[in-house]
Write a protein that holds these residues in place. Structure first.
Motif, PDB file in Angstrom:
ATOM      1  N   ASP A 180       0.828  -1.217   0.000  1.00 21.69           N
ATOM      2  CA  ASP A 180       0.000   0.000   0.000  1.00 21.69           C
ATOM      3  C   ASP A 180       0.860   1.263   0.000  1.00 21.69           C
ATOM      4  OD1 ASP A 180      -2.298  -1.464  -0.050  1.00 21.69           O
ATOM      5  OD2 ASP A 180      -2.744  -1.256   2.090  1.00 21.69           O
ATOM      6  N   VAL A 181       1.880   1.280   0.838  1.00 23.20           N
ATOM      7  CA  VAL A 181       2.744   2.470   0.891  1.00 23.20           C
ATOM      8  C   VAL A 181       3.439   2.662  -0.462  1.00 23.20           C
ATOM      9  CG1 VAL A 181       4.791   3.508   1.962  1.00 23.20           C
ATOM     10  CG2 VAL A 181       3.131   2.278   3.387  1.00 23.20           C
ATOM     11  N   LEU A 182       3.955   1.570  -1.035  1.00 22.84           N
ATOM     12  CA  LEU A 182       4.708   1.698  -2.289  1.00 22.84           C
ATOM     13  C   LEU A 182       3.809   2.110  -3.446  1.00 22.84           C
ATOM     14  CD1 LEU A 182       7.186  -1.311  -1.995  1.00 22.84           C
ATOM     15  CD2 LEU A 182       7.635   1.114  -1.533  1.00 22.84           C
ATOM     16  N   LYS A 183       2.545   1.688  -3.406  1.00 24.02           N
ATOM     17  CA  LYS A 183       1.599   2.028  -4.493  1.00 24.02           C
ATOM     18  C   LYS A 183       1.347   3.522  -4.574  1.00 24.02           C
ATOM     19  CE  LYS A 183      -0.001  -1.655  -6.413  1.00 24.02           C
ATOM     20  NZ  LYS A 183      -0.578  -1.860  -7.710  1.00 24.02           N
ATOM     21  N   SER A 184       1.533   4.231  -3.455  1.00 18.99           N
ATOM     22  CA  SER A 184       1.324   5.680  -3.512  1.00 18.99           C
ATOM     23  C   SER A 184       2.648   6.425  -3.347  1.00 18.99           C
ATOM     24  CB  SER A 184       0.303   6.112  -2.453  1.00 18.99           C
ATOM     25  OG  SER A 184       0.722   5.668  -1.199  1.00 18.99           O
ATOM     26  N   ASP A 185       3.753   5.708  -3.490  1.00 16.59           N
ATOM     27  CA  ASP A 185       5.067   6.328  -3.339  1.00 16.59           C
ATOM     28  C   ASP A 185       5.554   6.850  -4.691  1.00 16.59           C
ATOM     29  OD1 ASP A 185       7.713   6.486  -1.617  1.00 16.59           O
ATOM     30  OD2 ASP A 185       8.284   5.656  -3.562  1.00 16.59           O
ATOM     31  N   ILE A 186       5.996   8.079  -4.692  1.00 12.92           N
ATOM     32  CA  ILE A 186       6.366   8.727  -5.956  1.00 12.92           C
ATOM     33  C   ILE A 186       7.469   7.969  -6.704  1.00 12.92           C
ATOM     34  CG2 ILE A 186       7.909  10.346  -4.745  1.00 12.92           C
ATOM     35  CD1 ILE A 186       6.961  12.411  -6.930  1.00 12.92           C
ATOM     36  N   HIS A 187       8.413   7.371  -5.983  1.00 13.40           N
ATOM     37  CA  HIS A 187       9.522   6.661  -6.638  1.00 13.40           C
ATOM     38  C   HIS A 187       9.148   5.242  -7.043  1.00 13.40           C
ATOM     39  CE1 HIS A 187      11.915  10.011  -5.371  1.00 13.40           C
ATOM     40  NE2 HIS A 187      11.636   9.772  -4.109  1.00 13.40           N
ATOM     41  N   ALA A 188       8.359   4.571  -6.225  1.00 14.10           N
ATOM     42  CA  ALA A 188       8.143   3.126  -6.395  1.00 14.10           C
ATOM     43  C   ALA A 188       6.842   2.776  -7.097  1.00 14.10           C
ATOM     44  CB  ALA A 188       8.187   2.440  -5.031  1.00 14.10           C
ATOM     45  N   ARG A 189       5.915   3.731  -7.221  1.00 16.43           N
ATOM     46  CA  ARG A 189       4.561   3.334  -7.651  1.00 16.43           C
ATOM     47  C   ARG A 189       4.512   2.734  -9.053  1.00 16.43           C
ATOM     48  NH1 ARG A 189       2.629   9.556  -7.500  1.00 16.43           N
ATOM     49  NH2 ARG A 189       3.710  10.187  -9.402  1.00 16.43           N
ATOM     50  N   ASP A 190       5.457   3.075  -9.921  1.00 16.38           N
ATOM     51  CA  ASP A 190       5.430   2.513 -11.274  1.00 16.38           C
ATOM     52  C   ASP A 190       6.305   1.268 -11.433  1.00 16.38           C
ATOM     53  OD1 ASP A 190       3.660   4.474 -12.161  1.00 16.38           O
ATOM     54  OD2 ASP A 190       5.321   5.880 -12.495  1.00 16.38           O
ATOM     55  N   LEU A 191       6.937   0.828 -10.347  1.00 15.54           N
ATOM     56  CA  LEU A 191       7.811  -0.353 -10.441  1.00 15.54           C
ATOM     57  C   LEU A 191       7.031  -1.620 -10.091  1.00 15.54           C
ATOM     58  CD1 LEU A 191       9.995   1.774 -10.612  1.00 15.54           C
ATOM     59  CD2 LEU A 191      11.303   0.522  -8.886  1.00 15.54           C
ATOM     60  N   PRO A 192       7.239  -2.705 -10.862  1.00 16.25           N
ATOM     61  CA  PRO A 192       6.602  -3.967 -10.489  1.00 16.25           C
ATOM     62  C   PRO A 192       7.188  -4.502  -9.189  1.00 16.25           C
ATOM     63  CG  PRO A 192       8.085  -4.272 -12.365  1.00 16.25           C
ATOM     64  CD  PRO A 192       8.040  -2.804 -12.095  1.00 16.25           C
ATOM     65  N   LEU A 193       6.312  -5.013  -8.340  1.00 13.90           N
ATOM     66  CA  LEU A 193       6.723  -5.553  -7.046  1.00 13.90           C
ATOM     67  C   LEU A 193       6.420  -7.047  -7.005  1.00 13.90           C
ATOM     68  CD1 LEU A 193       7.644  -5.115  -4.072  1.00 13.90           C
ATOM     69  CD2 LEU A 193       5.266  -4.571  -3.544  1.00 13.90           C
ATOM     70  N   ILE A 194       7.433  -7.840  -6.648  1.00 13.13           N
ATOM     71  CA  ILE A 194       7.304  -9.297  -6.553  1.00 13.13           C
ATOM     72  C   ILE A 194       7.300  -9.695  -5.079  1.00 13.13           C
ATOM     73  CG2 ILE A 194       8.325 -11.526  -7.206  1.00 13.13           C
ATOM     74  CD1 ILE A 194      10.072  -9.810  -9.265  1.00 13.13           C
ATOM     75  N   LEU A 195       6.289 -10.442  -4.653  1.00 15.30           N
ATOM     76  CA  LEU A 195       6.260 -10.963  -3.287  1.00 15.30           C
ATOM     77  C   LEU A 195       6.595 -12.451  -3.316  1.00 15.30           C
ATOM     78  CD1 LEU A 195       2.941  -9.492  -1.773  1.00 15.30           C
ATOM     79  CD2 LEU A 195       5.254  -8.518  -1.693  1.00 15.30           C
ATOM     80  N   PHE A 196       7.505 -12.855  -2.459  1.00 12.81           N
ATOM     81  CA  PHE A 196       7.895 -14.272  -2.386  1.00 12.81           C
ATOM     82  C   PHE A 196       7.798 -14.753  -0.941  1.00 12.81           C
ATOM     83  CE2 PHE A 196      11.689 -17.281  -1.989  1.00 12.81           C
ATOM     84  CZ  PHE A 196      10.984 -18.395  -2.409  1.00 12.81           C
ATOM     85  N   SER A 197       6.731 -15.489  -0.642  1.00 13.77           N
ATOM     86  CA  SER A 197       6.602 -16.114   0.675  1.00 13.77           C
ATOM     87  C   SER A 197       6.862 -17.597   0.499  1.00 13.77           C
ATOM     88  CB  SER A 197       5.191 -15.928   1.244  1.00 13.77           C
ATOM     89  OG  SER A 197       5.097 -14.741   1.958  1.00 13.77           O
ATOM     90  N   LYS A 198       7.999 -18.053   0.998  1.00 10.69           N
ATOM     91  CA  LYS A 198       8.340 -19.463   0.805  1.00 10.69           C
ATOM     92  C   LYS A 198       7.490 -20.333   1.732  1.00 10.69           C
ATOM     93  CE  LYS A 198      12.208 -22.587   0.635  1.00 10.69           C
ATOM     94  NZ  LYS A 198      11.874 -23.322   1.895  1.00 10.69           N
ATOM     95  N   GLY A 199       6.951 -21.409   1.150  1.00 12.18           N
ATOM     96  CA  GLY A 199       6.143 -22.332   1.956  1.00 12.18           C
ATOM     97  C   GLY A 199       4.743 -21.839   2.236  1.00 12.18           C
ATOM     98  N   ALA A 200       4.298 -20.831   1.499  1.00 14.70           N
ATOM     99  CA  ALA A 200       2.969 -20.256   1.758  1.00 14.70           C
ATOM    100  C   ALA A 200       2.064 -20.414   0.537  1.00 14.70           C
ATOM    101  CB  ALA A 200       3.110 -18.780   2.158  1.00 14.70           C
ATOM    102  N   ASN A 201       2.160 -21.572  -0.127  1.00 15.00           N
ATOM    103  CA  ASN A 201       1.381 -21.760  -1.357  1.00 15.00           C
ATOM    104  C   ASN A 201      -0.130 -21.787  -1.124  1.00 15.00           C
ATOM    105  OD1 ASN A 201       3.583 -21.746  -3.050  1.00 15.00           O
ATOM    106  ND2 ASN A 201       3.985 -23.925  -2.752  1.00 15.00           N
ATOM    107  N   GLY A 202      -0.533 -22.014   0.104  1.00 10.26           N
ATOM    108  CA  GLY A 202      -1.964 -21.943   0.414  1.00 10.26           C
ATOM    109  C   GLY A 202      -2.508 -20.521   0.423  1.00 10.26           C
ATOM    110  N   HIS A 203      -1.619 -19.538   0.301  1.00 11.78           N
ATOM    111  CA  HIS A 203      -2.038 -18.132   0.411  1.00 11.78           C
ATOM    112  C   HIS A 203      -1.838 -17.335  -0.869  1.00 11.78           C
ATOM    113  CE1 HIS A 203      -2.593 -18.482   4.748  1.00 11.78           C
ATOM    114  NE2 HIS A 203      -1.451 -19.160   4.782  1.00 11.78           N
ATOM    115  N   LEU A 204      -1.650 -18.026  -1.995  1.00  3.33           N
ATOM    116  CA  LEU A 204      -1.313 -17.292  -3.225  1.00  3.33           C
ATOM    117  C   LEU A 204      -2.407 -16.292  -3.621  1.00  3.33           C
ATOM    118  CD1 LEU A 204       0.295 -20.176  -5.342  1.00  3.33           C
ATOM    119  CD2 LEU A 204       1.481 -18.316  -4.137  1.00  3.33           C
ATOM    120  N   ALA A 205      -3.672 -16.699  -3.500  1.00  8.23           N
ATOM    121  CA  ALA A 205      -4.760 -15.800  -3.918  1.00  8.23           C
ATOM    122  C   ALA A 205      -4.787 -14.545  -3.041  1.00  8.23           C
ATOM    123  CB  ALA A 205      -6.102 -16.525  -3.856  1.00  8.23           C
TER     124      ALA A 205
END
Ligand code: CP3
Length: 356
Positions: A233-258
């Motif tokens: 949420d913070v990055l989505k409204s951040d002037i520097h970061a809002r246009d950059l793609p963000l990748i989230l990697f939670s290892k072992g959390a495949n039950g939470h992908l959605a």
């Protein structure tokens, strides 16, 4: 003016746009399996001295790009730079994992923590980003990264690596208010850290939640996902970061992908314990996926590596939005020639898959 990108497959795939061949990079691509990395680290004296020297950090960032046709570079640094800048005293004993001289255990110790200043206490990281961007000269995009609030808390409370991180988990149950205070400070720090990397020139951002999978479903939502979501949420409204793609990697959390896809990130990293076809169904095509070859496959023969690469590519299928990677970092005993086999097979086979 920054140079235009000569190879933008990685960024296009993260936007789920068509690409000529599947982009590939490898977690921990700059690391101990490369003799030239070990030589530069020896020259620096230690891992931290290497990470804190922007010219040498740049040198090791580029080493794997000179060997392989990789489609992205990742900043050479570590997730534990934030707690180090908070005053915990990070060191890496030779051949062993990280260690903090001053772990965080009491309420007073949590209350004393502040968000580090990015352009002074973590200036060496931002300087490394600036040097790497200059030296890349548009070859491939540069990924900036951070640990997740939860994964940073794991190391800060435990004081070192651990199989189960029982100390931080005990804190979550015995004093949840204290755990949340720590995670709040970390979420603000992680967002500020990634924003500063974006301002310095990072072109994509990734958050490593290596230990998210240690938590049960309700605890994952309360102690990991909630803070990942805050950072997004913070990055989505951040002037520097809002246009950059963000990748989230939670290892072992495949039950939470959605649920993770619903944060608004661009992509999810996926470990090897799920077929990408199932992961795609779980996120309903709403985000790109990055992964997910088992790193242990790199210890097998070139024939087996090619076969397993094709299996991962087939599992994702001929759809936009796939970045090939391992499901976790490449390990030190891997033969560097085997990484070449992997990278070349990804490009060759995914071209065939597209033409079919
Ligand atoms: O991927 C890359 O090439 C970029 C560099 C990078 C490093 N660490 C360099 C490193 C990245 C993205 C990280 C992230 C990181 N660091 C994570 C999240 C990803 C993951 O692997 O789960 C975590 C949990 C850490 C914490 C950390 N740093 C540990 C547990 C260790 C010791 C274990 C090990 O692999 O040796 C490190 C040290 C470290 N960070 C090394 C490297 C290349 C090896 C240290 C050395 O050269 O002696």
């Amino acid at each position: 003016m920054p140079m235009p990108l000569k190879n933008d497959r990685f960024l296009r795939a993260l936007r789920r746009e068509p690409v000529d061949t599947t982009p590939v990079w490898v977690m921990r691509q700059a690391g101990r399996y490369l003799p030239e990395y070990r030589a530069t680290r020896a020259k620096a004296g230690s891992f931290m001295a290497l990470a804190q020297n922007p010219e040498l950090a740049c040198e090791v960032t580029l080493q794997p790009l000179d060997r392989y046709e990789l489609d992205a570079a990742i900043l050479f640094s570590d997730i534990l730079t934030i707690p180090d800048a908070m005053g915990l005293g990070l060191s890496f004993a030779h051949g062993e994992g990280p260690q903090f001289a001053r772990p965080v255990r009491t309420r007073a110790e949590v209350e004393r923590l502040g968000v580090p200043d990015m352009e002074s206490e973590l200036r060496y990281v931002m300087d490394a980003v600036r040097v790497i961007r200059r030296e890349l000269a548009g070859r491939v995009p540069l990924i900036g990264f951070s640990g997740s609030p939860w994964t940073l808390a794991c190391y800060m409370v435990e004081g070192e690596g651990s199989r189960d991180f029982a100390t931080v988990k005990a804190m979550c149950w015995s004093d949840p208010a204290m755990a949340h205070m720590l995670l709040e400070t970390l979420a603000r720090s992680v967002a500020a850290y990634l924003s500063a990397q974006a301002a310095a020139g990072a072109q994509a951002l990734m958050i490593f939640d290596t230990w998210g999978g240690l938590l049960g479903p309700a605890a994952f939502r309360e102690f990991s996902l909630r803070y990942l979501s805050q950072v997004v949420d913070v990055l989505k409204s951040d002037i520097h970061a809002r246009d950059l793609p963000l990748i989230l990697f939670s290892k072992g959390a495949n039950g939470h992908l959605a649920e993770m896809a619903a944060t608004g990130c661009a992509a999810l990293g996926v470990d090897w314990t799920i077929d990408l076809s199932d992961a795609r169904k779980a996120v309903d095509g709403k985000v790109a996926l990055q992964g997910n070859l088992d790193p242990a496959v790199l210890r097998a023969s070139p024939e087996v590596i090619r076969r397993e690469v094709r299996r991962v590519l087939d599992s994702y299928g001929n759809h936009p939005g796939h970045v090939f990677n391992l499901g976790h970092g490449v390990t030190p005993e891997v033969d560097p020639e085997h990484v070449k086999v992997l990278v070349d097979e990804v490009h060759a086979y995914s071209r065939i898959l597209r033409a079919a």
